[in-house]
Design a protein around this motif. Structure first.
Motif, mmCIF file in Angstrom:
data_model
loop_
_atom_site.group_PDB
_atom_site.id
_atom_site.type_symbol
_atom_site.label_atom_id
_atom_site.label_comp_id
_atom_site.label_asym_id
_atom_site.label_seq_id
_atom_site.Cartn_x
_atom_site.Cartn_y
_atom_site.Cartn_z
ATOM 1 N N ARG A 41 0.838 -1.201 0.000
ATOM 2 C CA ARG A 41 0.000 0.000 0.000
ATOM 3 C C ARG A 41 0.874 1.253 0.000
ATOM 4 N NH1 ARG A 41 -5.417 -0.881 3.718
ATOM 5 N NH2 ARG A 41 -6.066 -2.874 2.807
ATOM 6 N N ARG A 42 1.861 1.242 -0.874
ATOM 7 C CA ARG A 42 2.806 2.359 -0.891
ATOM 8 C C ARG A 42 2.109 3.692 -1.164
ATOM 9 N NH1 ARG A 42 8.319 2.386 -2.109
ATOM 10 N NH2 ARG A 42 8.293 0.251 -1.325
ATOM 11 N N ASP A 43 0.966 3.653 -1.859
ATOM 12 C CA ASP A 43 0.270 4.902 -2.151
ATOM 13 C C ASP A 43 -0.309 5.556 -0.902
ATOM 14 O OD1 ASP A 43 -1.624 2.946 -1.730
ATOM 15 O OD2 ASP A 43 -2.950 3.598 -3.340
#
Length: 251
Positions: free
Chosen positions: A89-91
């Protein structure tokens, strides 16, 4: 002082006593009302009577030790959540903006911001979110003027020496994922994070940090009320800073 501030301050004095806000009033005097340590020169507000102590024992304050203990006890699952969020979930992470300066090699995932919990973060890091909510938010230990976030420094990142805005809150770091080669300096004293443990320091003192390791360094940062502030002072400081931000167009 605006009429809104005056009215709020008077209501607090009526409830808690005529002298309950004397230190806040002194802080607002020309010159800040108190001498400051040379290494607090960059701070905007210094509340008189707060000990000039850069580093604090994380478990040395009865008010704050339950928060420290809760985060340290939950470190293993918090690290697992952080690892999964960073991979999948880097965003949810954003470039950290430190006093309007965006730093691309400093990433942040917020759990608390703008005076409230960031509900979306409960999906990514539910255990960390729960510990924060139960130990710091519901107990009103968190300073609602500031925030809580996972702070990730990429390899080679440096946070330049600076003072934060005031001394009436205090910064807690839970060392979540710490590679070799990382350190933090506060008021000229350099320390390293110990994974799973907390550091506590007064960030009105000049401080800086660096990651000279080969992978990201992540701490969970929580802005707490300084334990040497009182309940009426905290109420008044919320009114004061909120109104100043409103007048400056920050809210």
């Amino acid at each position: 002082m605006t009429p809104e501030m005056e009215n709020a301050f008077q209501a607090i004095r009526t409830e808690h006593g005529a002298d309950s806000l004397s230190r806040v009033e002194r802080m607002l005097e020309a010159g800040g009302g108190a001498a400051r340590h040379p290494l607090q020169g960059g701070a905007k507000w210094i509340l008189p009577g707060i000990s000039q102590t850069p580093w604090h024992d994380p478990k040395g304050h009865p008010e704050l030790s339950p928060v420290v203990e809760a985060f340290e006890a939950s470190h293993p699952v918090i690290k697992e959540e952080l690892t999964a969020a960073w991979a999948g979930r880097r965003d949810a992470f954003a470039d950290y903006e430190h006093y309007l300066t965006r730093q691309e090699d400093w990433q942040a995932l917020y759990l608390y911001r703008g005076g409230g919990l960031v509900r979306e973060s409960a999906d990514s890091v539910p255990a960390a979110y729960k510990v924060l909510e139960e130990s710091a938010v519901e107990t009103e230990k968190i300073c609602p003027l500031l925030e809580c976030h996972f702070s990730t420094l990429l390899p080679g990142a440096v946070i330049a020496p600076h003072c934060d805005l005031w001394n009436f809150s205090i910064n807690l770091h839970l060392a979540v994922d710490i590679p070799d080669g990382c350190s933090i300096t506060v008021a000229g004293e350099t320390r390293s994070w110990e994974e799973g443990k907390c550091l506590l320091f007064d960030y009105s003192f000049e401080h800086e940090a660096r990651n000279r390791g080969s992978r990201p360094r992540t701490c969970l940062l929580v802005d707490l009320w300084h334990p040497e502030t009182t309940v009426p002072e905290r109420r008044a400081l919320i009114v004061l800073i909120t109104e100043i931000r409103r007048l400056m167009g920050d809210l």
